[in-house]
Design a protein around this motif. Structure first.
Motif, mmCIF file in Angstrom:
data_model
loop_
_atom_site.group_PDB
_atom_site.id
_atom_site.type_symbol
_atom_site.label_atom_id
_atom_site.label_comp_id
_atom_site.label_asym_id
_atom_site.label_seq_id
_atom_site.Cartn_x
_atom_site.Cartn_y
_atom_site.Cartn_z
ATOM 1 N N THR A 95 0.832 -1.206 0.000
ATOM 2 C CA THR A 95 0.000 0.000 0.000
ATOM 3 C C THR A 95 0.866 1.255 0.000
ATOM 4 O O THR A 95 0.582 2.222 -0.723
ATOM 5 C CB THR A 95 -0.934 0.011 1.217
ATOM 6 O OG1 THR A 95 -1.748 -1.162 1.191
ATOM 7 C CG2 THR A 95 -1.816 1.234 1.223
ATOM 8 N N PHE A 113 0.935 4.002 -3.044
ATOM 9 C CA PHE A 113 0.549 5.404 -2.814
ATOM 10 C C PHE A 113 1.668 6.364 -3.210
ATOM 11 O O PHE A 113 1.431 7.350 -3.914
ATOM 12 C CB PHE A 113 0.180 5.599 -1.346
ATOM 13 C CG PHE A 113 -0.190 7.012 -0.997
ATOM 14 C CD1 PHE A 113 -1.450 7.503 -1.306
ATOM 15 C CD2 PHE A 113 0.725 7.853 -0.380
ATOM 16 C CE1 PHE A 113 -1.795 8.818 -0.999
ATOM 17 C CE2 PHE A 113 0.393 9.169 -0.069
ATOM 18 C CZ PHE A 113 -0.874 9.648 -0.371
ATOM 19 N N LEU A 157 -6.842 11.085 -6.623
ATOM 20 C CA LEU A 157 -7.012 9.632 -6.559
ATOM 21 C C LEU A 157 -8.460 9.187 -6.786
ATOM 22 O O LEU A 157 -8.768 8.001 -6.687
ATOM 23 C CB LEU A 157 -6.526 9.106 -5.205
ATOM 24 C CG LEU A 157 -5.024 9.255 -4.943
ATOM 25 C CD1 LEU A 157 -4.688 8.822 -3.521
ATOM 26 C CD2 LEU A 157 -4.206 8.463 -5.943
ATOM 27 N N ALA A 203 -4.146 2.384 -6.343
ATOM 28 C CA ALA A 203 -3.962 3.131 -5.098
ATOM 29 C C ALA A 203 -5.283 3.319 -4.381
ATOM 30 O O ALA A 203 -5.373 3.160 -3.156
ATOM 31 C CB ALA A 203 -3.318 4.488 -5.402
ATOM 32 N N ARG A 204 -6.326 3.640 -5.118
ATOM 33 C CA ARG A 204 -7.644 3.859 -4.515
ATOM 34 C C ARG A 204 -8.163 2.576 -3.856
ATOM 35 O O ARG A 204 -8.710 2.596 -2.758
ATOM 36 C CB ARG A 204 -8.626 4.354 -5.582
ATOM 37 C CG ARG A 204 -9.989 4.719 -5.040
ATOM 38 C CD ARG A 204 -10.847 5.407 -6.091
ATOM 39 N NE ARG A 204 -11.038 4.589 -7.277
ATOM 40 C CZ ARG A 204 -10.455 4.819 -8.449
ATOM 41 N NH1 ARG A 204 -9.638 5.848 -8.591
ATOM 42 N NH2 ARG A 204 -10.672 4.042 -9.482
ATOM 43 N N LEU A 214 -6.088 1.833 -0.619
ATOM 44 C CA LEU A 214 -6.393 2.792 0.458
ATOM 45 C C LEU A 214 -7.768 2.497 1.043
ATOM 46 O O LEU A 214 -8.002 2.720 2.244
ATOM 47 C CB LEU A 214 -6.338 4.219 -0.087
ATOM 48 C CG LEU A 214 -4.940 4.759 -0.408
ATOM 49 C CD1 LEU A 214 -5.042 6.143 -1.055
ATOM 50 C CD2 LEU A 214 -4.075 4.828 0.850
#
Length: 284
Positions: free
Chosen positions: A225, A229, A249, A275-276, A279
């Motif tokens: 993660t 990011f 994002l 990334a979304r 997260l």
């Protein structure tokens, strides 16, 4: 003379259009889609070009870095913005597209796309490969379970070594069925081994990255993660406010406002999907 250049890039050749400050075409032609070749043509036909534009695409990152290294003032424009600008053209051709991109560059009515550093792209390649292996392993896992159900074998929940032992123990003795299951199980096993190797490599990269080390201290955030990011953001200085990162994002709601109508919808999902997703999973 003030000159502007539009590049319509394809895998083999790039259509080049040079226009002056009044929007009149002064030269057009083609060359190989190589940074050195494009730069050589521009030095000959547009040596004092104010701006050169191309749209985002599979070769955009490689070409952008290559042309920048050769001192070409190249801007990358989002393909959706280019498509909107060129939508009024009656005929879509490479020649017309290059001319249209040159006109967009001349007008300045665009925001250049921020191109990631090559180091971030290298790490993203590892992350993408790992993601594909995870997807392949999941698909094979489901294929094996589904195939065995055809012959009355319902496996209990389990993964890793537990799953493999259950498959080997309960697989029917029929040689054809055994052959099919063994092939899928071997591919599942290899995909897992390769993913573990990438996990180790990514963990080493995260430990050597200062920003990742800080992120890993957050509960729910691991090396994958953190790397995803940081490589999605790449250069934090390009954000004037920290709140802009959420919008970048795709984590902020869409908005439609017209007159008395003001609607806030779901999140835009317009940014980096990997990334979304990570997260969103981190706090859960």
């Amino acid at each position: 003379m003030t000159l502007y250049v539009g590049l319509d890039v394809s895998q083999k050749e790039t259509e080049i259009c040079v226009i002056d400050g009044d929007g009149r075409r002064t030269w057009r032609g083609k060359c190989s889609s190589e940074p050195e070749c494009i730069a050589m043509v521009l030095r000959e036909h547009a040596p004092d070009a104010v701006r050169v534009g191309m749209e985002t695409g599979p070769l955009a990152i490689w070409l952008w870095h290559g042309l920048r290294a050769l001192d070409v003032p190249i801007d990358c424009i989002h393909a959706r913005h280019v498509a909107a600008a060129l939508s009024l053209q009656v005929n879509k051709t490479d020649v017309n597209d290059a001319f249209g991109i040159a006109q967009v560059v001349r007008s300045g009515w665009y925001r250049p796309v921020a191109i990631k550093s090559l180091q971030s792209c290298r790490i993203r390649a590892l992350l993408s490969a790992r993601s594909e292996l995870v997807a392949i392993r999941t698909t094979l896992y489901n294929q094996i379970r589904g195939l065995l159900k055809t012959f009355g074998v319902v496996l209990a929940a389990g993964k890793g070594g537990t799953f493999e032992r259950a498959v080997l123990t309960r697989c029917p003795a029929d040689p054809l069925i055994r052959s099919a299951i063994d092939a899928l199980l071997e591919a599942w096993r290899v995909a897992g081994e390769r993913r573990q190797r990438l996990d180790s490599q990514l963990l080493r990269l995260a430990r050597s990255h200062e920003a990742c080390q800080r992120m890993i201290t957050i509960p729910g955030v691991g090396a994958i993660t953190a790397l995803t990011f940081t490589t999605a953001i790449d250069d934090p200085n390009r954000f004037s406010r920290s709140t802009d990162v959420g919008a970048f994002l795709g984590l902020t709601p869409r908005r439609y406002q017209s007159g008395e109508v003001d609607i806030s919808g779901r999140i835009s999902k317009s940014g980096d999907r990997m990334a979304r997703s990570l997260l969103f999973e981190a706090p859960n």
